[in-house]
Design an enzyme around this catalytic site. Structure first.
Site, PDB file in Angstrom:
ATOM      1  N   GLY A   1      43.656  33.644  45.428  1.00  0.00           N
ATOM      2  CA  GLY A   1      44.060  33.359  44.051  1.00  0.00           C
ATOM      3  C   GLY A   1      45.398  32.669  43.994  1.00  0.00           C
TER       4      GLY A   1
ATOM      5  N   SER B   1      46.184  29.595  43.304  1.00  0.00           N
ATOM      6  CA  SER B   1      46.273  28.365  42.507  1.00  0.00           C
ATOM      7  C   SER B   1      47.004  28.573  41.189  1.00  0.00           C
ATOM      8  CB  SER B   1      44.872  27.809  42.234  1.00  0.00           C
ATOM      9  OG  SER B   1      44.085  28.746  41.519  1.00  0.00           O
ATOM     10  N   SER B   2      47.262  29.831  40.816  1.00  0.00           N
ATOM     11  CA  SER B   2      47.967  30.092  39.561  1.00  0.00           C
ATOM     12  C   SER B   2      48.606  31.465  39.604  1.00  0.00           C
ATOM     13  CB  SER B   2      46.999  30.018  38.362  1.00  0.00           C
ATOM     14  OG  SER B   2      46.022  31.058  38.442  1.00  0.00           O
TER      15      SER B   2
ATOM     16  N   ILE C   1      50.868  34.846  39.863  1.00  0.00           N
ATOM     17  CA  ILE C   1      51.695  35.393  40.935  1.00  0.00           C
ATOM     18  C   ILE C   1      51.152  35.030  42.310  1.00  0.00           C
ATOM     19  CG2 ILE C   1      52.620  37.263  39.533  1.00  0.00           C
ATOM     20  CD1 ILE C   1      50.660  39.155  40.782  1.00  0.00           C
ATOM     21  N   GLY C   2      49.867  34.708  42.400  1.00  0.00           N
ATOM     22  CA  GLY C   2      49.326  34.243  43.675  1.00  0.00           C
ATOM     23  C   GLY C   2      49.953  32.927  44.080  1.00  0.00           C
TER      24      GLY C   2
ATOM     25  N   LEU D   1      35.502  34.508  45.608  1.00  0.00           N
ATOM     26  CA  LEU D   1      35.363  35.909  45.984  1.00  0.00           C
ATOM     27  C   LEU D   1      34.143  36.576  45.369  1.00  0.00           C
ATOM     28  CD1 LEU D   1      39.116  36.810  45.804  1.00  0.00           C
ATOM     29  CD2 LEU D   1      37.695  37.154  47.822  1.00  0.00           C
TER      30      LEU D   1
ATOM     31  N   TYR E   1      28.366  49.692  30.502  1.00  0.00           N
ATOM     32  CA  TYR E   1      29.480  48.815  30.873  1.00  0.00           C
ATOM     33  C   TYR E   1      30.566  48.805  29.806  1.00  0.00           C
ATOM     34  CZ  TYR E   1      32.006  44.530  32.191  1.00  0.00           C
ATOM     35  OH  TYR E   1      32.962  43.616  32.561  1.00  0.00           O
TER      36      TYR E   1
END
Length: 336
Positions: free
Chosen positions: A39, A41-42, A44-45, A92, A195
């Protein structure tokens, strides 16, 4: 605390609520380390990958959005032409994609010191992944579980041959406390009738913590020179709430007054876990959730080592090692 927040007063570590990743890691070298950041690309990653690269680490950006990651890579190269930053595709929510990514990474023959399981989705409408698994559980937990499983031998080999402790960091959340009453809906993972988008998110974040706990137990049992930790990165303005329009607007507007942006996340233990590795400090495997309130000067190894002993207690479910073992067995069945 409020005064510190509003005035930017510095704490004992020398950093404040508004300190940035670059400020916290100034003067620290991660040269010689290889890291995978999912992750990247944007949010905190992206900031994690950028800062690691600026400090000398060889960073693999594992992302779905190639254009966004490539734009970040180009920006880092403009700032630091010698940076080592690669972009590799990873979805993922697809086990086939995870297996392809892992195979291509291993084929590069690179060592692996750090694995940051960061990517995730939050409170999305019910959907099944390509493998027929509820999307939040598939993306946030199963994908990372499989990725970790596939690259673990490389990490073990790297830590053994280099005598440098490896680090696995699962980005969990305080939201793990919002999981279903049972903790993990093993028999009803894909049941749309029960759900709840928020409960399912909490379930996936609980799974992140249980996964780290079981890894830590196994590493200790096997005397493996790798630590596994989960953390709560703090309340940060990212695109996680994009499926909730009203909440997203609030957290991107009023939230700016009280929340950190992606550049200000280093008050969390995430950077501590990563960069103390560069200083060769051994962290105690955290059997509980680390929080953004743990602040330590990364230039002081004693402060780093001490800080890890003060963690926010997670929910009782997150400390349940029998549940962690059951989740492990359940996850192995899913990926095989």
């Amino acid at each position: 605390m409020l005064a510190s927040l509003l005035l930017g007063r510095r704490g004992p570590s020398g950093f404040s609520w508004s300190s940035t990743a670059e400020e916290v890691t100034a003067g620290i070298s991660a040269a010689g380390l290889t890291a995978i950041v999912t992750g990247a690309s944007s949010g905190i990653g992206a900031e994690t990958a950028r800062t690691l690269a600026l400090r000398g680490a060889h960073v693999i950006m594992a992302v779905r959005s190639l254009p966004a990651a490539q734009a970040l890579r180009d920006a880092v190269f403009a700032q630091a032409p010698e940076a080592k930053l690669e972009v590799m595709e990873l979805d993922l929510s697809s086990m086939a994609s995870v297996r392809t990514f892992a195979s291509e990474f291993i084929a590069k023959g690179l060592p692996l010191n750090i694995l940051i399981n960061n990517a995730g989705v939050m409170a999305i409408p019910f959907a099944l992944s390509k493998d027929g698994i509820e999307m939040q559980f598939a993306t946030n937990h199963v994908g990372h579980f499989l990725l970790t499983h596939l690259v673990l031998d490389t990490m073990k080999k790297t830590s053994h041959e280099s005598n440098v402790e490896g680090r696995i960091v699962n980005v969990s959340s305080e939201g793990h406390k919002l999981a279903y009453r049972e903790g993990i809906h093993f028999e009803k993972i894909n049941d749309e009738t029960v759900y709840s988008s928020i409960r399912a998110y909490g379930q996936s974040k609980l799974a992140n913590t249980l996964h780290a706990n079981e890894l830590a137990r196994r590493f200790k049992e096997e005397s493996v020179n790798i630590t596994a930790n989960s953390l709560h990165p703090g309340a940060i303005i990212t695109n996680l709430l994009r499926y909730h329009s009203i909440l997203d607007v609030i957290h991107r507007t009023l939230g700016k007054l009280v929340l950190k942006n992606a550049q200000q996340w280093p008050n969390s233990n995430k950077l501590e876990h990563l960069f103390c590795l560069a200083n060769r400090v051994r962290l105690r495997p955290a059997m509980s959730l680390c929080t953004h309130r743990q602040r330590a000067s990364l230039g002081s190894t004693s402060a780093i080592a001490t800080c890890t002993n003060h963690v926010r207690w997670p929910s009782e479910k997150a400390k349940d090692m029998s549940l962690a073992q059951r989740l492990w067995d359940f996850s192995i069945e899913l990926i095989t």
